[in-house]
Design a protein around this motif. Sequence first.
Motif, PDB file in Angstrom:
ATOM      1  N   UNK A 208       0.844  -1.193   0.000  1.00  0.00           N
ATOM      2  CA  UNK A 208       0.000   0.000   0.000  1.00  0.00           C
ATOM      3  C   UNK A 208       0.882   1.247   0.000  1.00  0.00           C
ATOM      4  N   UNK A 209       0.561   2.163  -0.878  1.00  0.00           N
ATOM      5  CA  UNK A 209       1.285   3.426  -0.940  1.00  0.00           C
ATOM      6  C   UNK A 209       0.316   4.572  -0.692  1.00  0.00           C
ATOM      7  N   UNK A 210       0.588   5.355   0.322  1.00  0.00           N
ATOM      8  CA  UNK A 210      -0.254   6.505   0.653  1.00  0.00           C
ATOM      9  C   UNK A 210       0.571   7.759   0.411  1.00  0.00           C
TER      10      UNK A 210
ATOM     11  N   UNK B 112       8.473   2.167   4.452  1.00  0.00           N
ATOM     12  CA  UNK B 112       9.431   3.016   3.747  1.00  0.00           C
ATOM     13  C   UNK B 112       8.777   4.357   3.489  1.00  0.00           C
ATOM     14  N   UNK B 113       9.590   5.368   3.424  1.00  0.00           N
ATOM     15  CA  UNK B 113       9.119   6.731   3.165  1.00  0.00           C
ATOM     16  C   UNK B 113       9.936   7.288   2.008  1.00  0.00           C
ATOM     17  N   UNK B 114       9.221   7.673   0.954  1.00  0.00           N
ATOM     18  CA  UNK B 114       9.864   8.217  -0.224  1.00  0.00           C
ATOM     19  C   UNK B 114       9.574   9.716  -0.302  1.00  0.00           C
ATOM     20  N   UNK B 115      10.633  10.502  -0.430  1.00  0.00           N
ATOM     21  CA  UNK B 115      10.488  11.960  -0.476  1.00  0.00           C
ATOM     22  C   UNK B 115      11.237  12.459  -1.710  1.00  0.00           C
TER      23      UNK B 115
ATOM     24  N   UNK C  98       5.199  13.310  -0.160  1.00  0.00           N
ATOM     25  CA  UNK C  98       5.906  12.141   0.352  1.00  0.00           C
ATOM     26  C   UNK C  98       4.965  10.944   0.226  1.00  0.00           C
ATOM     27  N   UNK C  99       5.540   9.763   0.158  1.00  0.00           N
ATOM     28  CA  UNK C  99       4.746   8.549   0.019  1.00  0.00           C
ATOM     29  C   UNK C  99       5.164   7.539   1.073  1.00  0.00           C
ATOM     30  N   UNK C 100       4.183   7.124   1.854  1.00  0.00           N
ATOM     31  CA  UNK C 100       4.397   6.055   2.823  1.00  0.00           C
ATOM     32  C   UNK C 100       4.104   4.738   2.135  1.00  0.00           C
ATOM     33  N   UNK C 101       5.023   3.807   2.218  1.00  0.00           N
ATOM     34  CA  UNK C 101       4.833   2.505   1.602  1.00  0.00           C
ATOM     35  C   UNK C 101       4.804   1.426   2.680  1.00  0.00           C
TER      36      UNK C 101
END
Lengths: 114, 116
Positions: free
Chosen positions: A18-20, A61-64, A71-74
Amino acid sequence: LAKTTQPISMDSYEGQEVNITCSHNNIATNDYITWYQQFPSQGPRFIIQGYKTKVTNEVASLFIPADRKSSTLSLPRVSLSDTAVYYCLVGGPAGGTSYGKLTFGQGTILTVHP
Amino acid sequence: GAVVSQHPSWVICKSGTSVKIECRSLDFQATTMFWYRQFPKQSLMLMATSNEGSKATYEQGVEKDKFLINHASLTLSTLTVTSAHPEDSSFYICSARDWRGDQPQHFGDGTRLSIL
């Protein structure tokens, strides 16, 4: 304080990733991005925090991106117990102008189905 | 990991009573603690910032005489709801941040306050 925008709700199935995504266009130079999980009648639980690029821990994981405006929380391989509200917050550390204040948006209600 | 303890977890009392809620950081020192209120199906709303050794800073619309905050040590902040009325019934949550500024805030498990 930087305002954040997240999807109101998301649905997923057990075992899926899931990616938020959260948008924070007015993020300040000193601001960190922090994600919390909240179950009913409990306080928010820290998931992950980052400043730039990618951060990974044992649960997420956190992508910025470089401009830090989103930002995307995975969450890898979610389970039923991951059904909760997820909050993206932007705020500064001690010494920053915001003195660590966090403003909660409405959060994303994630529902994981069997 | 960092733990914030909040007590009591649930309180029911009569209208007009004053209620004290404690927030403790168990394994770190917190120069700053925060108090939030959350109504059913809504997000957390920041009420005030509690600073060790100085007066609390209240958000706009929050009555400082109604919600008394004391942060007498680096590990304890208290919120007292004075002369509570049914409209004060809510879920109150505290958070604390390690004095090392790059650490995230950690939250207590909340106090459910019900005023009859």
